[in-house]
Design a protein around this motif. Sequence first.
Motif, PDB file in Angstrom:
ATOM      1  N   ASP A   1       0.876  -1.253   0.079  1.00  0.00           N
ATOM      2  CA  ASP A   1       0.048   0.015  -0.132  1.00  0.00           C
ATOM      3  C   ASP A   1       0.952   1.250   0.049  1.00  0.00           C
ATOM      4  OD1 ASP A   1      -2.651  -1.418   0.151  1.00  0.00           O
ATOM      5  OD2 ASP A   1      -1.979  -1.703   2.321  1.00  0.00           O
ATOM      6  N   PHE A   2       2.052   1.320   0.826  1.00  0.00           N
ATOM      7  CA  PHE A   2       2.934   2.155   0.868  1.00  0.00           C
ATOM      8  C   PHE A   2       4.340   1.717   0.688  1.00  0.00           C
ATOM      9  CE2 PHE A   2      -0.249   3.848   4.044  1.00  0.00           C
ATOM     10  CZ  PHE A   2      -1.001   4.683   3.109  1.00  0.00           C
ATOM     11  N   LEU A   3       4.947   2.331  -0.197  1.00  0.00           N
ATOM     12  CA  LEU A   3       6.544   2.079  -0.458  1.00  0.00           C
ATOM     13  C   LEU A   3       7.186   3.146   0.252  1.00  0.00           C
ATOM     14  CD1 LEU A   3       8.774   0.369  -1.982  1.00  0.00           C
ATOM     15  CD2 LEU A   3       8.619   2.054  -3.911  1.00  0.00           C
ATOM     16  N   LEU A   4       8.166   2.850   1.352  1.00  0.00           N
ATOM     17  CA  LEU A   4       8.950   3.814   1.964  1.00  0.00           C
ATOM     18  C   LEU A   4      10.253   3.691   1.254  1.00  0.00           C
ATOM     19  CD1 LEU A   4       8.129   2.774   5.796  1.00  0.00           C
ATOM     20  CD2 LEU A   4       7.648   4.945   4.428  1.00  0.00           C
ATOM     21  N   GLY A   5      10.803   4.969   0.897  1.00  0.00           N
ATOM     22  CA  GLY A   5      11.921   4.873   0.106  1.00  0.00           C
ATOM     23  C   GLY A   5      12.937   5.676   1.161  1.00  0.00           C
ATOM     24  N   TRP A   6      14.387   5.239   1.151  1.00  0.00           N
ATOM     25  CA  TRP A   6      15.513   5.615   2.069  1.00  0.00           C
ATOM     26  C   TRP A   6      16.685   6.046   1.060  1.00  0.00           C
ATOM     27  CZ3 TRP A   6      16.522   6.861   7.065  1.00  0.00           C
ATOM     28  CH2 TRP A   6      17.892   6.792   7.346  1.00  0.00           C
ATOM     29  N   ALA A   7      17.155   7.479   1.271  1.00  0.00           N
ATOM     30  CA  ALA A   7      18.480   7.753   1.004  1.00  0.00           C
ATOM     31  C   ALA A   7      19.524   8.136   2.003  1.00  0.00           C
ATOM     32  CB  ALA A   7      17.958   9.029   0.067  1.00  0.00           C
ATOM     33  N   ALA A   8      20.694   8.104   1.593  1.00  0.00           N
ATOM     34  CA  ALA A   8      21.705   8.392   2.307  1.00  0.00           C
ATOM     35  C   ALA A   8      22.500   9.263   1.573  1.00  0.00           C
ATOM     36  CB  ALA A   8      22.545   7.086   2.621  1.00  0.00           C
ATOM     37  N   PRO A   9      23.460  10.089   2.259  1.00  0.00           N
ATOM     38  CA  PRO A   9      24.242  11.191   1.874  1.00  0.00           C
ATOM     39  C   PRO A   9      25.005  10.625   0.416  1.00  0.00           C
ATOM     40  CG  PRO A   9      24.830  11.194   3.981  1.00  0.00           C
ATOM     41  CD  PRO A   9      24.154  10.055   3.695  1.00  0.00           C
ATOM     42  N   GLY A  10      25.384   9.658   0.043  1.00  0.00           N
ATOM     43  CA  GLY A  10      25.837   8.964  -1.053  1.00  0.00           C
ATOM     44  C   GLY A  10      24.829   8.997  -2.164  1.00  0.00           C
ATOM     45  N   SER A  11      23.611   8.965  -1.934  1.00  0.00           N
ATOM     46  CA  SER A  11      22.491   9.395  -3.162  1.00  0.00           C
ATOM     47  C   SER A  11      22.819  10.607  -3.860  1.00  0.00           C
ATOM     48  CB  SER A  11      21.116   9.095  -2.451  1.00  0.00           C
ATOM     49  OG  SER A  11      21.169   8.008  -1.696  1.00  0.00           O
ATOM     50  N   ALA A  12      23.129  11.581  -3.103  1.00  0.00           N
ATOM     51  CA  ALA A  12      23.265  12.872  -3.674  1.00  0.00           C
ATOM     52  C   ALA A  12      24.030  13.099  -5.112  1.00  0.00           C
ATOM     53  CB  ALA A  12      23.687  14.109  -2.692  1.00  0.00           C
ATOM     54  N   ALA A  13      25.119  12.235  -4.895  1.00  0.00           N
ATOM     55  CA  ALA A  13      25.806  12.065  -6.382  1.00  0.00           C
ATOM     56  C   ALA A  13      25.205  11.683  -7.472  1.00  0.00           C
ATOM     57  CB  ALA A  13      27.212  11.126  -6.017  1.00  0.00           C
ATOM     58  N   HIS A  14      23.860  11.011  -7.348  1.00  0.00           N
ATOM     59  CA  HIS A  14      23.248  10.581  -8.472  1.00  0.00           C
ATOM     60  C   HIS A  14      21.936  11.636  -8.652  1.00  0.00           C
ATOM     61  CE1 HIS A  14      24.822   6.409  -8.308  1.00  0.00           C
ATOM     62  NE2 HIS A  14      25.138   6.805  -7.040  1.00  0.00           N
ATOM     63  N   TYR A  15      22.024  12.628  -8.204  1.00  0.00           N
ATOM     64  CA  TYR A  15      21.065  13.780  -8.325  1.00  0.00           C
ATOM     65  C   TYR A  15      21.263  14.024  -9.868  1.00  0.00           C
ATOM     66  CZ  TYR A  15      18.839  18.507  -8.435  1.00  0.00           C
ATOM     67  OH  TYR A  15      18.261  19.751  -8.839  1.00  0.00           O
TER      68      TYR A  15
ATOM     69  N   GLY B   1       3.497  10.732  -1.681  1.00  0.00           N
ATOM     70  CA  GLY B   1       2.847  11.442  -0.729  1.00  0.00           C
ATOM     71  C   GLY B   1       3.231  12.031   0.513  1.00  0.00           C
ATOM     72  N   SER B   2       4.639  12.178   0.694  1.00  0.00           N
ATOM     73  CA  SER B   2       5.015  12.758   1.688  1.00  0.00           C
ATOM     74  C   SER B   2       6.750  12.659   1.750  1.00  0.00           C
ATOM     75  CB  SER B   2       4.676  12.569   3.058  1.00  0.00           C
ATOM     76  OG  SER B   2       5.223  13.375   4.108  1.00  0.00           O
ATOM     77  N   LEU B   3       7.695  13.596   2.136  1.00  0.00           N
ATOM     78  CA  LEU B   3       8.927  13.898   2.128  1.00  0.00           C
ATOM     79  C   LEU B   3       9.498  13.949   3.326  1.00  0.00           C
ATOM     80  CD1 LEU B   3      11.633  13.249   0.524  1.00  0.00           C
ATOM     81  CD2 LEU B   3      11.174  15.382  -0.529  1.00  0.00           C
ATOM     82  N   SER B   4      10.500  13.693   4.015  1.00  0.00           N
ATOM     83  CA  SER B   4      11.280  14.281   5.088  1.00  0.00           C
ATOM     84  C   SER B   4      12.901  13.956   4.760  1.00  0.00           C
ATOM     85  CB  SER B   4      10.777  13.628   6.488  1.00  0.00           C
ATOM     86  OG  SER B   4      11.519  14.142   7.363  1.00  0.00           O
ATOM     87  N   HIS B   5      13.528  15.066   5.229  1.00  0.00           N
ATOM     88  CA  HIS B   5      14.720  14.693   5.115  1.00  0.00           C
ATOM     89  C   HIS B   5      15.647  15.401   6.164  1.00  0.00           C
ATOM     90  CE1 HIS B   5      14.712  18.905   3.178  1.00  0.00           C
ATOM     91  NE2 HIS B   5      13.980  18.219   2.213  1.00  0.00           N
ATOM     92  N   SER B   6      17.028  15.020   6.412  1.00  0.00           N
ATOM     93  CA  SER B   6      17.913  15.463   7.536  1.00  0.00           C
ATOM     94  C   SER B   6      19.248  15.074   7.291  1.00  0.00           C
ATOM     95  CB  SER B   6      17.204  15.223   8.979  1.00  0.00           C
ATOM     96  OG  SER B   6      18.110  15.706   9.971  1.00  0.00           O
ATOM     97  N   GLY B   7      20.268  15.842   7.607  1.00  0.00           N
ATOM     98  CA  GLY B   7      21.572  15.316   7.455  1.00  0.00           C
ATOM     99  C   GLY B   7      21.829  14.759   6.275  1.00  0.00           C
ATOM    100  N   GLY B   8      21.719  14.996   5.111  1.00  0.00           N
ATOM    101  CA  GLY B   8      22.076  14.001   3.840  1.00  0.00           C
ATOM    102  C   GLY B   8      21.065  12.670   3.799  1.00  0.00           C
ATOM    103  N   HIS B   9      20.313  12.672   4.785  1.00  0.00           N
ATOM    104  CA  HIS B   9      19.404  11.405   4.683  1.00  0.00           C
ATOM    105  C   HIS B   9      18.040  11.650   4.361  1.00  0.00           C
ATOM    106  CE1 HIS B   9      22.759   9.947   7.048  1.00  0.00           C
ATOM    107  NE2 HIS B   9      22.407   8.761   6.909  1.00  0.00           N
ATOM    108  N   ALA B  10      17.045  10.893   3.794  1.00  0.00           N
ATOM    109  CA  ALA B  10      15.786  11.202   3.410  1.00  0.00           C
ATOM    110  C   ALA B  10      14.822   9.987   3.312  1.00  0.00           C
ATOM    111  CB  ALA B  10      15.778  11.837   2.067  1.00  0.00           C
ATOM    112  N   LEU B  11      13.355  10.226   3.729  1.00  0.00           N
ATOM    113  CA  LEU B  11      12.535   9.259   3.799  1.00  0.00           C
ATOM    114  C   LEU B  11      11.404   9.675   2.948  1.00  0.00           C
ATOM    115  CD1 LEU B  11      11.746   6.528   5.143  1.00  0.00           C
ATOM    116  CD2 LEU B  11      10.712   7.893   6.934  1.00  0.00           C
ATOM    117  N   CYS B  12      10.902   8.904   2.175  1.00  0.00           N
ATOM    118  CA  CYS B  12       9.575   9.445   1.448  1.00  0.00           C
ATOM    119  C   CYS B  12       8.645   8.165   1.362  1.00  0.00           C
ATOM    120  CB  CYS B  12      10.065   9.805   0.013  1.00  0.00           C
ATOM    121  SG  CYS B  12      10.664   8.394  -1.134  1.00  0.00           S
ATOM    122  N   VAL B  13       7.382   8.319   0.891  1.00  0.00           N
ATOM    123  CA  VAL B  13       6.519   7.604   1.103  1.00  0.00           C
ATOM    124  C   VAL B  13       5.750   7.559  -0.590  1.00  0.00           C
ATOM    125  CG1 VAL B  13       4.644   8.989   2.314  1.00  0.00           C
ATOM    126  CG2 VAL B  13       4.380   6.477   1.972  1.00  0.00           C
ATOM    127  N   LEU B  14       5.646   6.511  -1.228  1.00  0.00           N
ATOM    128  CA  LEU B  14       4.951   6.350  -2.360  1.00  0.00           C
ATOM    129  C   LEU B  14       3.548   5.747  -2.090  1.00  0.00           C
ATOM    130  CD1 LEU B  14       5.599   6.590  -5.623  1.00  0.00           C
ATOM    131  CD2 LEU B  14       6.287   4.191  -5.533  1.00  0.00           C
TER     132      LEU B  14
END
Length: 225
Positions: A5-19, A61-74
């Motif tokens: 129903d909801f997919l939670l996505g996780w990013a770390a600081p290294g993800s920024a290089a793929h922007y 549906g929503s996004l939160s980020h802090s310290g180069g990390h991020a959490l979102c919900v699809l």
Amino acid sequence: MRDFDFLLGWAAPGSAAHYDPAKLRPEDRVRAGQARAPRADLDWRASRALIASLPPGGPVGSLSHSGGHALCVLVAPGMPGARVGVDLERIRPRRVADLGRWVCDGAEQRTLARLGEGSRGQLEYFYMLWTLKEALVKAAGLDFPGAMQRIGLDGEPGSASRLRAPAGAWGAMVLSLGPDWIAALAWESGGAAAAPRLAWHAGPAAALPPCRLLGQWQGAGSPLL
């Protein structure tokens, strides 16, 4: 048919290089050129690289980020009209008593005081409350910080606490992500607030941290005064 129903996505600081600005959502393209401090720019790049890596389908549906990390919900296409909110916070020392007077009601403040100022238990419970409240604020479109005291939890940590939510059939959960992060998900799908089926997605150059459920609640809320 998706198996979540909801997919939670996780990013770390290294993800920024793929922007990649070419992969931004239309609503983000108009903001891409804004000047940002280095930390905010890292958050922007990591979170947008995460969003670009999500499987096609329902909306973010929503996004939160802090310290180069991020959490979102699809939100899965089979959940039309669902309202969701996520919040992500790193556990770090805070002046809990002062912040508690700002965002917690009297009972929550007393619970935090009993846990001992500056203790690990107090910090973890404070961030449980903070992320839960922020997730509800985002999902319900409430005022921040004006609504924070009126939503949250009734009851003691580790007991059968009750979700204090806006009007609707709400559900919420709080998660520990590794040793340093607390995250919350809140949802309202127009019907019973049954536990949703969750799936996880690691963004580019990000490894999913160990995840532990700290609490889960569901129930009908009431109109906020």
